[in-house]
Design a protein around this motif. Structure first.
Motif, short mmCIF file in Angstrom:
data_model
loop_
_atom_site.label_atom_id
_atom_site.label_comp_id
_atom_site.label_asym_id
_atom_site.label_seq_id
_atom_site.Cartn_x
_atom_site.Cartn_y
_atom_site.Cartn_z
N SER A 1 -38.85 -33.78 -77.97
CA SER A 1 -38.31 -34.92 -77.22
C SER A 1 -37.93 -36.07 -78.13
CB SER A 1 -39.33 -35.39 -76.17
OG SER A 1 -40.54 -35.79 -76.78
N THR A 2 -38.72 -36.32 -79.17
CA THR A 2 -38.43 -37.42 -80.09
C THR A 2 -37.18 -37.12 -80.92
OG1 THR A 2 -40.80 -37.96 -80.22
CG2 THR A 2 -39.38 -38.87 -81.92
N LEU A 3 -37.04 -35.87 -81.37
CA LEU A 3 -35.83 -35.48 -82.11
C LEU A 3 -34.57 -35.67 -81.26
CD1 LEU A 3 -36.82 -32.24 -84.07
CD2 LEU A 3 -35.90 -34.37 -85.05
N LEU A 4 -34.63 -35.23 -80.02
CA LEU A 4 -33.47 -35.35 -79.13
C LEU A 4 -33.13 -36.81 -78.84
CD1 LEU A 4 -34.22 -32.42 -76.64
CD2 LEU A 4 -32.42 -32.50 -78.38
N VAL A 5 -34.17 -37.62 -78.59
CA VAL A 5 -33.95 -39.04 -78.33
C VAL A 5 -33.39 -39.74 -79.58
CG1 VAL A 5 -35.11 -41.25 -77.86
CG2 VAL A 5 -35.65 -39.23 -76.49
N ALA A 6 -33.91 -39.38 -80.75
CA ALA A 6 -33.43 -39.98 -82.00
C ALA A 6 -31.95 -39.67 -82.23
CB ALA A 6 -34.27 -39.49 -83.18
N PHE A 7 -31.55 -38.43 -82.00
CA PHE A 7 -30.14 -38.06 -82.17
C PHE A 7 -29.26 -38.73 -81.13
CE2 PHE A 7 -31.70 -34.26 -84.61
CZ PHE A 7 -31.01 -34.56 -85.79
N PHE A 8 -29.78 -38.81 -79.90
CA PHE A 8 -29.03 -39.50 -78.85
C PHE A 8 -28.81 -40.97 -79.22
CE2 PHE A 8 -29.06 -42.38 -75.23
CZ PHE A 8 -27.97 -41.91 -74.51
N MET A 9 -29.88 -41.64 -79.70
CA MET A 9 -29.77 -43.06 -80.05
C MET A 9 -28.87 -43.27 -81.26
SD MET A 9 -31.16 -44.83 -77.77
CE MET A 9 -31.03 -46.41 -78.60
N LEU A 10 -28.84 -42.29 -82.16
CA LEU A 10 -27.92 -42.38 -83.30
C LEU A 10 -26.47 -42.46 -82.80
CD1 LEU A 10 -27.27 -42.20 -86.36
CD2 LEU A 10 -27.28 -39.71 -86.09
#
Length: 340
Positions: free
Chosen positions: A136-145
């Motif tokens: 979930s953190t990886l997906l959120v980090a990429f989304f926020m990027l």
């Protein structure tokens, strides 16, 4: 905004209010102490710590905001991706980005939890502590990027508009936010205005918008309290007793205190409250009054620039509302029972 989204947003706003209030008080103390040019190494170190604590509190606002929104949606598994998403918004898309990050982290984590619902019991501990937070953190980090790259400049421009308003626009915004604060007194429209005020001060700024929002939010309960002091026959005996609490609620910026009285006769009470709140919000820019704290009412008067302008605006809006209520509201039919 539906009730669930409103609840989740308020779950994020509630913990950052004391954080912002304490940060603004720390900043005030730091600026005052720093201006004294104290020649003492220990005191200077304490002043430096005060400054560092202030900066950290302002940095923490967005991660905490997003983290608690995600927690409200997905419980504990939403905290880590929410904190990370909010942190990635700090120097890019700001408060609005953190709001988006909180909801994305929460609902994404909730969906991932459903996907992992039927895994073997031997892997549940590993999935809860490692796999789900990591994914979930990886997906959120990429989304926020991607989100930050796409909208960073737009949201920065919006924040600049909120803090660098020309006088005419500041008066217009104060008028609009005053209406929003009074129109549902603690409901979704009120909270949207309040959120915009928080956006304007979230990075340690002091703004006219926040001062306008606080003044206009204090008018409804204060005007009801003052009205019952001037003419008790406008409300029933029980309401007059209840109105005594509105002095404290109004002075501490709790607009909800006026709700029972507006519900009794909304067609006559609401227009008066809205007009008074709108004018209080519009008067603030005329005095150049700004505020860096999101809550506290009269207790944060010392954090305001041109605090006297706040008091004049608050008094004017309250008196206008009281005059309108005296004209619009009929006397109640029953005899007013006096305390013995």
């Amino acid at each position: 905004m539906n009730q669930k989204m409103h609840k989740h947003m308020m779950s994020g706003i509630s913990p950052i209010i004391p954080l912002l209030v304490v940060a603004s008080i720390f900043m005030f103390l730091f600026l005052k102490l720093d201006s004294l040019n104290i020649q003492n190494s220990l005191l200077n170190e304490m002043i430096n710590v005060l400054n560092q604590a202030t900066q950290w509190m302002y940095i923490l606002v967005l991660p905490v905001f997003a983290g608690f929104i995600a927690y409200s949606i997905a419980n504990k598994p939403g905290i880590v991706p929410g904190l990370v998403g909010g942190g990635l918004a700090v120097y890019a898309t700001g408060m609005i980005g953190a709001l988006v990050a909180g909801f994305i982290a929460g609902y994404l984590t909730k969906y991932i939890l459903v996907l992992f619902k039927n895994i073997p019991n031997t892997l549940k501990g590993l999935s809860t502590m490692v796999i789900i937070p990591l994914l979930s953190t990886l997906l959120v980090a990429f989304f926020m990027l991607l989100f930050n790259m796409s909208f960073s400049q737009i949201f920065r421009d919006i924040e600049q508009i909120l803090i660098q308003l020309d006088l005419i626009y500041a008066i217009l915004f104060g008028l609009i936010f005053g209406i929003m604060m009074a129109i549902d007194m603690g409901g979704p429209i009120n909270k949207i205005a309040f959120f915009i005020g928080i956006v304007s001060i979230s990075q340690g700024r002091s703004t006219m918008i926040m001062a306008s929002i606080m003044a206009s939010g204090m008018v409804p309960p204060l005007s009801i309290a003052l009205l019952t002091l001037i003419n008790k026959r406008k409300f029933k005996y029980e309401q007059n007793q209840l109105a005594k609490k509105n002095w404290m609620m109004g002075l501490s910026f709790m607009t909800e205190g006026a709700i029972p009285f507006s519900a009794e006769n909304p067609k006559k009470v609401m227009p008066a409250i809205i007009i008074g709140s709108a004018l209080a919000g519009a008067f603030i820019p005329l005095f150049g009054t700004t505020l860096s704290a999101p809550h506290g009412g009269i207790l944060v008067l010392f954090l305001m620039t041109n605090w006297w302008g706040f008091l004049i605006s608050l008094a004017a809006g309250t008196m206008i509302t009281v005059i309108l209520l005296l004209i619009l509201l009929p006397n109640v039919q029953e005899e007013v029972v006096e305390n013995k």
